[in-house]
Each structure stands twice: as C-alpha cells, then as structure tokens.
Design an enzyme around this catalytic site. Sequence first.
Site, PDB file in Angstrom:
ATOM      1  N   GLY A  20       0.919  -1.073  -0.120  1.00 32.89           N
ATOM      2  CA  GLY A  20      -0.054   0.046   0.113  1.00 32.89           C
ATOM      3  C   GLY A  20       0.872   1.197  -0.075  1.00 32.89           C
ATOM      4  O   GLY A  20       0.555   2.411   0.822  1.00 32.89           O
ATOM      5  N   GLY A  24      -0.336   8.162   0.954  1.00 35.82           N
ATOM      6  CA  GLY A  24      -0.661   7.917   2.373  1.00 35.82           C
ATOM      7  C   GLY A  24       0.536   7.542   3.140  1.00 35.82           C
ATOM      8  O   GLY A  24       1.825   7.909   2.932  1.00 35.82           O
ATOM      9  N   VAL A  72      -3.586  -7.212  -2.125  1.00 34.13           N
ATOM     10  CA  VAL A  72      -3.192  -8.141  -1.186  1.00 34.13           C
ATOM     11  C   VAL A  72      -4.406  -9.014  -0.939  1.00 34.13           C
ATOM     12  O   VAL A  72      -4.193 -10.280  -0.050  1.00 34.13           O
ATOM     13  CB  VAL A  72      -2.919  -7.207   0.032  1.00 34.13           C
ATOM     14  CG1 VAL A  72      -1.444  -6.510   0.104  1.00 34.13           C
ATOM     15  CG2 VAL A  72      -3.699  -6.479   0.575  1.00 34.13           C
ATOM     16  N   ASN A  98       1.195  -2.271   5.522  1.00 37.79           N
ATOM     17  CA  ASN A  98       0.530  -1.121   5.620  1.00 37.79           C
ATOM     18  C   ASN A  98      -0.815  -1.088   4.640  1.00 37.79           C
ATOM     19  O   ASN A  98      -1.772  -0.372   5.330  1.00 37.79           O
ATOM     20  CB  ASN A  98       1.381   0.052   5.096  1.00 37.79           C
ATOM     21  CG  ASN A  98       0.629   1.116   4.785  1.00 37.79           C
ATOM     22  OD1 ASN A  98       0.332   2.036   5.759  1.00 37.79           O
ATOM     23  ND2 ASN A  98       0.361   1.663   3.609  1.00 37.79           N
ATOM     24  N   TYR A 164     -14.674  -1.616  10.672  1.00 40.77           N
ATOM     25  CA  TYR A 164     -13.088  -1.403  10.682  1.00 40.77           C
ATOM     26  C   TYR A 164     -12.193  -1.463  11.955  1.00 40.77           C
ATOM     27  O   TYR A 164     -11.294  -2.091  12.106  1.00 40.77           O
ATOM     28  CB  TYR A 164     -13.152   0.123  10.463  1.00 40.77           C
ATOM     29  CG  TYR A 164     -11.645   0.712  10.111  1.00 40.77           C
ATOM     30  CD1 TYR A 164     -10.883   0.341   9.304  1.00 40.77           C
ATOM     31  CD2 TYR A 164     -11.014   1.454  11.148  1.00 40.77           C
ATOM     32  CE1 TYR A 164      -9.410   0.866   9.212  1.00 40.77           C
ATOM     33  CE2 TYR A 164     -10.054   1.861  11.297  1.00 40.77           C
ATOM     34  CZ  TYR A 164      -8.924   1.511  10.212  1.00 40.77           C
ATOM     35  OH  TYR A 164      -7.825   2.078  10.194  1.00 40.77           O
ATOM     36  N   LYS A 168      -9.079  -4.033  12.874  1.00 40.84           N
ATOM     37  CA  LYS A 168      -7.660  -3.537  13.417  1.00 40.84           C
ATOM     38  C   LYS A 168      -7.376  -4.165  14.749  1.00 40.84           C
ATOM     39  O   LYS A 168      -6.391  -4.327  15.214  1.00 40.84           O
ATOM     40  CB  LYS A 168      -7.801  -2.083  13.619  1.00 40.84           C
ATOM     41  CG  LYS A 168      -7.561  -1.225  12.417  1.00 40.84           C
ATOM     42  CD  LYS A 168      -6.297  -1.533  11.659  1.00 40.84           C
ATOM     43  CE  LYS A 168      -6.153  -1.012  10.225  1.00 40.84           C
ATOM     44  NZ  LYS A 168      -5.031  -1.350   9.673  1.00 40.84           N
ATOM     45  N   PRO A 194      -1.525   4.439  15.045  1.00 38.14           N
ATOM     46  CA  PRO A 194      -1.945   5.767  15.173  1.00 38.14           C
ATOM     47  C   PRO A 194      -3.236   6.247  15.374  1.00 38.14           C
ATOM     48  O   PRO A 194      -4.175   5.340  15.054  1.00 38.14           O
ATOM     49  CB  PRO A 194      -1.527   6.475  13.914  1.00 38.14           C
ATOM     50  CG  PRO A 194      -1.344   5.035  12.917  1.00 38.14           C
ATOM     51  CD  PRO A 194      -1.392   3.893  13.921  1.00 38.14           C
ATOM     52  N   VAL A 197      -4.867  10.185  11.279  1.00 38.41           N
ATOM     53  CA  VAL A 197      -3.853  10.676  10.457  1.00 38.41           C
ATOM     54  C   VAL A 197      -4.590  11.268   9.056  1.00 38.41           C
ATOM     55  O   VAL A 197      -5.377  10.539   8.451  1.00 38.41           O
ATOM     56  CB  VAL A 197      -2.750   9.597  10.162  1.00 38.41           C
ATOM     57  CG1 VAL A 197      -1.697  10.037   9.145  1.00 38.41           C
ATOM     58  CG2 VAL A 197      -2.587   8.641  11.099  1.00 38.41           C
ATOM     59  N   THR A 199      -4.810  11.537   5.689  1.00 40.91           N
ATOM     60  CA  THR A 199      -4.537  10.975   4.391  1.00 40.91           C
ATOM     61  C   THR A 199      -5.683  10.954   3.428  1.00 40.91           C
ATOM     62  O   THR A 199      -6.725  11.391   3.829  1.00 40.91           O
ATOM     63  CB  THR A 199      -3.801   9.480   4.455  1.00 40.91           C
ATOM     64  OG1 THR A 199      -4.809   8.691   5.077  1.00 40.91           O
ATOM     65  CG2 THR A 199      -2.681   9.634   5.542  1.00 40.91           C
TER      66      THR A 199
END
Length: 264
Positions: A20, A24, A72, A98, A164, A168, A194, A197, A199
């Site tokens: 990735g 970003g 991926v 990533n 989501y 994670k 993090p 962010v 992006t």
Amino acid sequence: MSNTSAPNTSVRGKIVFITGSSRGIGAATAMAFAAQGARLLLAARRAGKLSEVASMALERGAQAVHSFQLDVRSRNAVQRAIDELPPEWAEIDILVNNAGLSRGMDKLYTGKTEDWDEMIDTNVKGLLYVTRAVVPGMVVRGRGHVVNLGSMAGEMVYPNGAVYCGSKAAERAINDGLREDVLGTPVRVTSIDPGLVETDFSLVRFHGDAARAAKVYKGLTPLTAEDVADVILWAVTRPQHVNIARVSFSSVHQANTLLIHRQA
Ligand code: NAP
C-alpha cells in the site's frame, strides 16, 4: 549494569517491502526509508501512483527501488509476487504491512456487507497472506522485522465503525500472535497504532465524498503520514535485541478514538 549500549540498527541497503505504498502512510514510509539509503520494494494496486512514489524515493536517496502492482486480497497473487521476485530482491529484511482501508460509517445492523468484505479481505486476510508469504524466509535467514499497521481503532471501538475497528483489533491479535510464534528467532514484530492521520483514508471511507472527509479533520491538528513514517523508522532502528511490541500515539488533540478536541 552494562555501561555500553548496543548500536541502533541501520536500514542502509536493507530490503524494505511496503504494501500500500502508492499513497498516504505507505508512500511517506517509503520516503523515510529512502532517505536512509534503503532498497525499496513497493506494491499497491495503482501502478501509476506507485511509479511516481518510486521516482521520488530514488531522488530522496533510496539505493534501488522495485515496484509492482499487487492486490493483497488475492492470496495467489501475493504468493506469486513473492515467489517471483528477482533474486536480488528476494531476501526481504523489513516488511511493512500497511495496505488497508475503511469503507463506510454505518450502524452495524444497517452496514453494507460489500464494505465489510473489502475491509476484512484487505486489513485482515491481506495482511495474513503477505505475512505468510514473507515471514518463512525471514525465519530461515535468521533476520527480519515485521511492522503491522494497526490503529487506535483496534484499542477502542467507536460508533458506526465496528467492522473497521474489528479489523484492527484482529491486526492487534495477529501482531501479538506472530511475535509469540517467532520467539526463539531474531525476527521482530511491531504494531504501529496511530490515531487520526490526514491521508486519503477518509476520502476512501466515504467513497470519494471530499466534503465529508474534510470534516473528520476539522478544528484539530491531525497526525501526518510523515509522523507515522517517523515512528515506523524509529521502531525498526532500535538495537537488534530490542523489540517494540506496539506504539500507540495520536495528535495532541486526540485522547482516544472517542475523545477529540476540536477548535470552533
Ligand atoms: P490511504 O492514504 O488511503 O492509503 C492506503 C494505501 O493502501 C494506498 O496506497 C492503497 O493503494 C493501498 N491499498 C488499499 N487496498 C489495497 C489492496 N487491496 N492491495 C494493495 N494495496 C492496497 O490510507 P492511509 O491512512 O495511508 O492508511 C494506511 C494504513 O494505515 C491502513 O492500514 C490504515 O488502516 C492505517 N491507519 C490509518 C489511519 C488514518 O487515520 N489515516 C489511522 C490508523 C491506521 P492502492 O489504492 O493503489 O491499492
């Protein structure tokens, strides 16, 4: 107590595979490693954007760059891409898992199942496929570092984000499980977690709705992709015997996924 400290780990000339890396955090991580003279293996779905990142990385100081298109989510494509690497690129030293995304913000009971599939297939299964293809070589060679992109979202669920956040939370378990499973080898495993962010992440989440994406960062100073790249570089350059298990960090305007300070 010893008064000599072990040297930091240099990434000069090391092969760093970043999934990735067309945008970003992945692209910023490529620049951070390039500036240290690493050799970069870059992969993402958008070949055009990848080649822009590849040129910038060479200008920034990368010893060499090899980039290739990869989704991926395809187990076969991932295995083939790793099996068919040119011999001079085959011995990956650092893997940055990533590639990832969020899709939609909906109550769980009204969410779109296509969005769920895309998140789970990319963030969980994609990460697993790449790990499965790359880590055996690291174990055989007796060196390697796997950096997984987690998130504060893996620590605390926020409303309308259960899938989501779940992806994670899975990353967190996989990261910890891999570290347990490579125990006894020199391979290191780190999760980088993090908060917000800025992006294309929110633009992707809201299917290209730029106004809605901008609201996510309104009234606060979010982390930048470069801030995250800096932490990744820090984690991998600790002395060889030091394994950073997980780094959780955010903008000073964010305490956790639910508590964010916004100026009017
Ligand atoms: P981004 O700017 O949207 O970049 C995501 C990258 O992942 C792009 O290069 C994209 O490239 C790639 N990607 C997406 N699906 C892929 C697939 N199926 N196969 C290969 N590559 C794929 O988002 P970002 O903020 O940099 O996100 C990077 C990682 O950080 C993600 O894992 C995300 O969950 C995590 N993270 C982000 C934040 C945040 O607030 N931004 C916070 C915590 C964690 P292509 O579209 O060209 O394939």
